[in-house]
Scaffold this active site. Structure first.
Site, mmCIF file in Angstrom:
data_model
loop_
_atom_site.group_PDB
_atom_site.id
_atom_site.type_symbol
_atom_site.label_atom_id
_atom_site.label_comp_id
_atom_site.label_asym_id
_atom_site.label_seq_id
_atom_site.Cartn_x
_atom_site.Cartn_y
_atom_site.Cartn_z
ATOM 1 N N SER A 98 0.825 -1.201 0.000
ATOM 2 C CA SER A 98 0.000 0.000 0.000
ATOM 3 C C SER A 98 0.862 1.256 0.000
ATOM 4 O O SER A 98 1.665 1.451 -0.907
ATOM 5 C CB SER A 98 -0.967 -0.042 1.196
ATOM 6 N N ASP A 221 -10.509 -4.404 -5.019
ATOM 7 C CA ASP A 221 -9.860 -3.667 -3.926
ATOM 8 C C ASP A 221 -10.625 -2.365 -3.711
ATOM 9 O O ASP A 221 -10.738 -1.543 -4.621
ATOM 10 C CB ASP A 221 -8.401 -3.398 -4.302
ATOM 11 N N HIS A 249 -7.334 -5.408 0.007
ATOM 12 C CA HIS A 249 -6.166 -4.544 -0.162
ATOM 13 C C HIS A 249 -4.907 -5.143 0.480
ATOM 14 O O HIS A 249 -3.864 -4.495 0.502
ATOM 15 C CB HIS A 249 -6.506 -3.183 0.475
#
Length: 268
Positions: A98, A221, A249
Site C-alpha cells: 500500500s 480492492d 487490499h
C-alpha cells in the site's frame, strides 16, 4: 541526525533467512512487520529478509518520533534509507504494501544505488479523485470525514476501515487482526500517517522511478482499483502489472502463496 539508540532498535529491525539476495518488506498504514508473517515462509529459505516498523508503528522506539518529519511520506522514506545505511545494504529488493509502495518509490528516487528492484503490493500514488483525468477512488470530503472520525470515535473508525481494507470473502480472523492493529496504534502517531497516506499525490513522481518495478493489484480492492495499477504501469518506465483475482487490499495476508510466486518470479 543522531539518535539516542541505534537505527535497528529505533525501527525494531529483524532479519530472517540468510540468502545472498536481500528483500526488505515494508508494512502499510496502521500495520507493523507482523503482517508479513504469512509471506515470510515462502521467502526466507532463499533470501535474507529484512523487516522493520516505521517510527510510530508496532514496536518501534516512539521516543524517536518527530511530528514534522513524519507528516510526509519523505520522513518514512528516510527510515528506509537509514535502515539500509545502518545495515550496509545495497541491491535491495524492496517490497512495499500500500502506502509503502510510494514510500519505497521516494527512497528509490532519492537513492537509486541502494535498490535493485521495487515490488508494490496494492499501491496507489493518489487516493483522491481528480476527474476526468484520474480516479483515485475517493473524494476529498470523504477522506476528510474519515480522518475526522479518528478524532471523534477511534474504535469506530477502526471498525469501519478494517473490513473495507481487508475486503469481502476473506478470513474474518484477518479482518479482526487488522482492526486490532488499527486500534493498538496510538492516534497521535496514526493520524499524521493517515493524512500523509491518504492526501499524498505522488503521480508526478512515477515517471522518475527508473528501477524495474512490479505492480501487484487486487482485482477487487476498495482502496486501489485495477485502473490505478494500469495508470501506474503506463507511467513508470520499467514496470510490469500483475492483477490477482482476489478481494481486498492486503494480498500479502490473504493470498501469500500467489504473491510470493509473483514476487519471486520478478526477483529472479
Amino acid at each position: 541526525m543522531q539518535y539516542p539508540h541505534s537505527v535497528e532498535a529505533r525501527n525494531n529491525v529483524t532479519i530472517h533467512g540468510s540468502g545472498d539476495k536481500v528483500i526488505m518488506l515494508a508494512h502499510g498504514f496502521g500495520c507493523d512487520q507482523k503482517m508479513w508473517r504469512h509471506l515470510i515462509p515462502y521467502l526466507d529459505t532463499q533470501y535474507k529478509v529484512i523487516l522493520f516498523d516505521y517510527v510510530g508503528c508496532g514496536s518501534s522506539d516512539y521516543s524517536a518520533y518527530n511530528k514534522q518529519r513524519y507528516s510526509t511520506l519523505n520522513g518514512y522514506a528516510q527510515d528506509v534509507l537509514d535502515i539500509c545505511e545502518a545495515l550496509s545494504l545495497d541491491d535491495v529488493i524492496f517490497v512495499g504494501h500500500s502506502v509503502s509502495s510510494m514510500i519505497g518509490m521516494h527512497a528509490a528516487i532519492q537513492s537509486p544505488h541502494v535498490f535493485l528492484k521495487l515490488a508494490m503490493i496494492c499501491p496507489s500514488p493518489c487516493f483522491l479523485n481528480f476527474p476526468p483525468e484520474y480516479e483515485g477512488g475517493f473524494d476529498k470530503e470523504d477522506l476528510e470525514e474519515l480522518i475526522n472520525l479518528m478524532d471523534k470515535n477511534y474504535v469506530g473508525w477502526a471498525n469501519y476501515l478494517a473490513p473495507l481494507v481487508m475486503g469481502q470473502d476473506n478470513d474474518v480472523a484477518l479482518t479482526q487482526e487488522l482492526e486490532s492493529s488499527f486500534c493498538s496504534t496510538d492516534p497521535n502517531y496514526a493520524k499524521p500517517f493517515a493524512k500523509a497516506t491518504f492526501f499524498a499525490d505522488d503521480r508526478a513522481m512515477l515517471s522518475k522511478l527508473t528501477l524495474p518495478t512490479l505492480i501487484v493489484q487486487s482485482k477487487h480492492d476498495n482502496l486501489a482499483s485495477t485502473a490505478v495499477g494500469e495508470y501506474m504501469n503506463k507511467i513508470i518506465p520499467h514496470s510490469q502489472l500483475k492483477i490477482v483475482d482476489a478481494y481486498g487490499h492486503c494480498l500479502h495476508m490473504t493470498n501469500p502463496a500467489t504473491v510470493s510466486s509473483i514476487v519471486m518470479e520478478f526477483v529472479s
